[in-house]
Scaffold this active site. Structure first.
Site, PDB file in Angstrom:
ATOM      1  N   GLU A 163     -15.874  35.106  36.861  1.00  0.00           N
ATOM      2  CA  GLU A 163     -15.693  36.037  37.964  1.00  0.00           C
ATOM      3  C   GLU A 163     -16.707  36.405  38.852  1.00  0.00           C
ATOM      4  O   GLU A 163     -16.693  36.429  39.909  1.00  0.00           O
ATOM      5  CB  GLU A 163     -15.371  37.284  37.023  1.00  0.00           C
ATOM      6  CG  GLU A 163     -15.194  38.620  37.692  1.00  0.00           C
ATOM      7  CD  GLU A 163     -13.968  38.481  38.554  1.00  0.00           C
ATOM      8  OE1 GLU A 163     -13.806  39.657  39.455  1.00  0.00           O
ATOM      9  OE2 GLU A 163     -13.129  37.531  38.693  1.00  0.00           O
ATOM     10  N   HIS A 213     -17.152  33.702  41.411  1.00  0.00           N
ATOM     11  CA  HIS A 213     -16.149  33.907  42.447  1.00  0.00           C
ATOM     12  C   HIS A 213     -16.487  35.075  43.453  1.00  0.00           C
ATOM     13  O   HIS A 213     -16.603  35.006  44.775  1.00  0.00           O
ATOM     14  CB  HIS A 213     -14.764  34.312  41.781  1.00  0.00           C
ATOM     15  CG  HIS A 213     -13.790  34.394  42.902  1.00  0.00           C
ATOM     16  ND1 HIS A 213     -13.077  35.862  42.765  1.00  0.00           N
ATOM     17  CD2 HIS A 213     -13.179  33.977  43.646  1.00  0.00           C
ATOM     18  CE1 HIS A 213     -12.140  35.642  43.626  1.00  0.00           C
ATOM     19  NE2 HIS A 213     -12.108  34.604  44.396  1.00  0.00           N
ATOM     20  N   HIS A 239      -1.765  23.349  42.748  1.00  0.00           N
ATOM     21  CA  HIS A 239      -0.538  24.046  43.263  1.00  0.00           C
ATOM     22  C   HIS A 239      -0.992  25.184  44.276  1.00  0.00           C
ATOM     23  O   HIS A 239      -0.444  25.402  45.178  1.00  0.00           O
ATOM     24  CB  HIS A 239       0.306  24.343  42.195  1.00  0.00           C
ATOM     25  CG  HIS A 239       1.713  24.545  42.532  1.00  0.00           C
ATOM     26  ND1 HIS A 239       2.648  23.986  43.496  1.00  0.00           N
ATOM     27  CD2 HIS A 239       2.305  25.808  42.451  1.00  0.00           C
ATOM     28  CE1 HIS A 239       3.600  24.522  43.577  1.00  0.00           C
ATOM     29  NE2 HIS A 239       3.458  25.851  43.106  1.00  0.00           N
ATOM     30  N   HIS A 277      11.951  31.703  41.667  1.00  0.00           N
ATOM     31  CA  HIS A 277      10.824  30.834  42.437  1.00  0.00           C
ATOM     32  C   HIS A 277      11.223  29.437  42.466  1.00  0.00           C
ATOM     33  O   HIS A 277      10.974  28.569  43.382  1.00  0.00           O
ATOM     34  CB  HIS A 277       9.428  30.945  41.599  1.00  0.00           C
ATOM     35  CG  HIS A 277       8.406  30.010  42.475  1.00  0.00           C
ATOM     36  ND1 HIS A 277       7.964  30.248  43.789  1.00  0.00           N
ATOM     37  CD2 HIS A 277       7.348  29.580  41.775  1.00  0.00           C
ATOM     38  CE1 HIS A 277       7.047  29.578  43.904  1.00  0.00           C
ATOM     39  NE2 HIS A 277       6.498  28.788  42.787  1.00  0.00           N
ATOM     40  N   HIS A 322      -3.868  40.483  47.147  1.00  0.00           N
ATOM     41  CA  HIS A 322      -5.116  40.027  47.101  1.00  0.00           C
ATOM     42  C   HIS A 322      -4.887  38.335  47.661  1.00  0.00           C
ATOM     43  O   HIS A 322      -5.590  37.566  48.348  1.00  0.00           O
ATOM     44  CB  HIS A 322      -5.839  39.997  45.745  1.00  0.00           C
ATOM     45  CG  HIS A 322      -7.311  39.739  45.831  1.00  0.00           C
ATOM     46  ND1 HIS A 322      -8.155  40.060  46.980  1.00  0.00           N
ATOM     47  CD2 HIS A 322      -8.044  38.881  45.022  1.00  0.00           C
ATOM     48  CE1 HIS A 322      -9.398  39.592  46.700  1.00  0.00           C
ATOM     49  NE2 HIS A 322      -9.274  38.812  45.502  1.00  0.00           N
TER      50      HIS A 322
END
Length: 330
Positions: free
Chosen positions: A73, A76, A304, A243, A135
């Site tokens: 975290e 990032h 992906h 999806h 986000h």
């Protein structure tokens, strides 16, 4: 290459790194690796000393410190913070040189500031799915607009084909479909529905009788923590099925557009962009199928996410090339 062009290229590559690491952080369940923001358990970096770890445990007794997730975290956040500084530097450089077209660098600066706000809300709101989705979408938007900014600084990469204008409605439809499909994918991930269906082509037997559309798109406000999801299995399966259906529609629409673009383009540049769009689409579809067959392997899932960002970016760039071709040289 001028300093400005070098800085734009660096910022574009840095954005790719932030997107990849952001996906890795989410997929390793490290989104709340640090339960506060902008620090980590009240410190600027992950606490390691025993006395600091004791303080962290007293501050957040409900969330014990896990160093691997906390470092995921924080790294990032460090990269995202650096990206914000790079974009701010680009905007200031653009304004000081009094270059035309100030809208794009100004938009980039506003988006990266809002992204920082969304990053903070992601943590403080306990991974609220709508915030996590926003986000993701604004991150992909930032990447796409940076690609446009990179393109604007390189006239040699601009198309001059005025005859592609009739393809603009189909190009915009393709862009819209890609955007909606990415949003569906983001909603699937934010609600931990990626493994809600593991059979092909759609879901387990009887799936059509268990669809729960109302719950699937409810915001589920009011929970303190959304880690690992709060929806029922039926609602998650509903999102997942949609999806997959979206993937079929996206493949048909984008492939059709790429084919027509390739057939009608007179320039090698636009033909290459059409081939790139088709290749990225095929890769994204393959990665999606592998996510199902292999039960969401980490590196495949990260890929992906990243390829999805590139599919959106290519769609935006192609729309721009068709809508605003460079004037023909005399």
């Amino acid at each position: 290459m001028t300093l400005q062009k070098k800085l734009i290229t660096l910022t574009l590559v840095w954005t790719m790194l932030v997107i990849i690491l952001g996906a890795y952080t989410r997929l390793t369940d490290a989104g709340l690796g640090c339960p506060d923001w902008p620090g980590c358990y009240g410190f600027l970096k992950v606490p390691h000393k025993p006395e600091k770890m004791q303080i962290a445990a007293e501050r957040f007794p409900e969330r014990p410190l896990e160093h691997a997730k906390a470092w995921n975290e924080m790294i990032h956040r460090y990269l995202a913070g650096t990206l914000g500084l790079l974009i701010a530097a680009l905007a200031v450089m653009h304004w000081r040189r009094q270059q035309s077209g100030r809208l794009l660098p100004s938009a980039l600066l506003l988006i990266v500031i809002f992204q920082a706000t969304l990053g903070a809300w992601t943590v403080t709101m306990g991974l609220l799915p709508i915030v996590v989705l926003a986000h993701l979408m604004f991150g992909f938007t930032l990447f796409s607009l940076l690609a446009l900014y990179w393109l604007q600084q390189r006239p040699a990469w601009r198309s001059q084909d005025q005859r592609l204008k009739p393809l603009l409605p189909l190009a915009l439809l393709s862009l819209l479909v890609v955007t909606l499909q990415i949003a569906l994918g983001g909603w699937t991930a934010a609600n931990y529905a990626a493994l809600a269906c593991i059979d092909l082509p759609f879901c387990e037997a009887g799936w059509s009788n268990r669809l729960a559309f109302t719950e699937a798109f409810d915001l589920h406000l009011g929970h303190d923590d959304y880690e690992y999801g709060v929806m029922s299995q039926d609602a998650r399966a509903t999102i997942h099925v949609l999806h997959r259906l979206g993937a079929i529609v996206t493949t048909l629409v984008v492939a059709s557009f790429a084919w027509r673009l390739y057939r009608q383009a007179q320039e090698q540049l636009m033909r290459r962009l059409a081939l790139a769009l088709a290749a990225v689409l095929a890769l994204q579809l393959t990665l999606g199928l592998l996510n199902i067959v292999l039960h969401l392997p980490l590196l495949n899932a990260v890929a992906h996410n990243f390829v999805g960002a590139n599919l959106l970016m290519l769609s935006v760039v192609i729309c721009y090339q068709i809508a605003y071709p460079k004037p023909q040289e005399a």
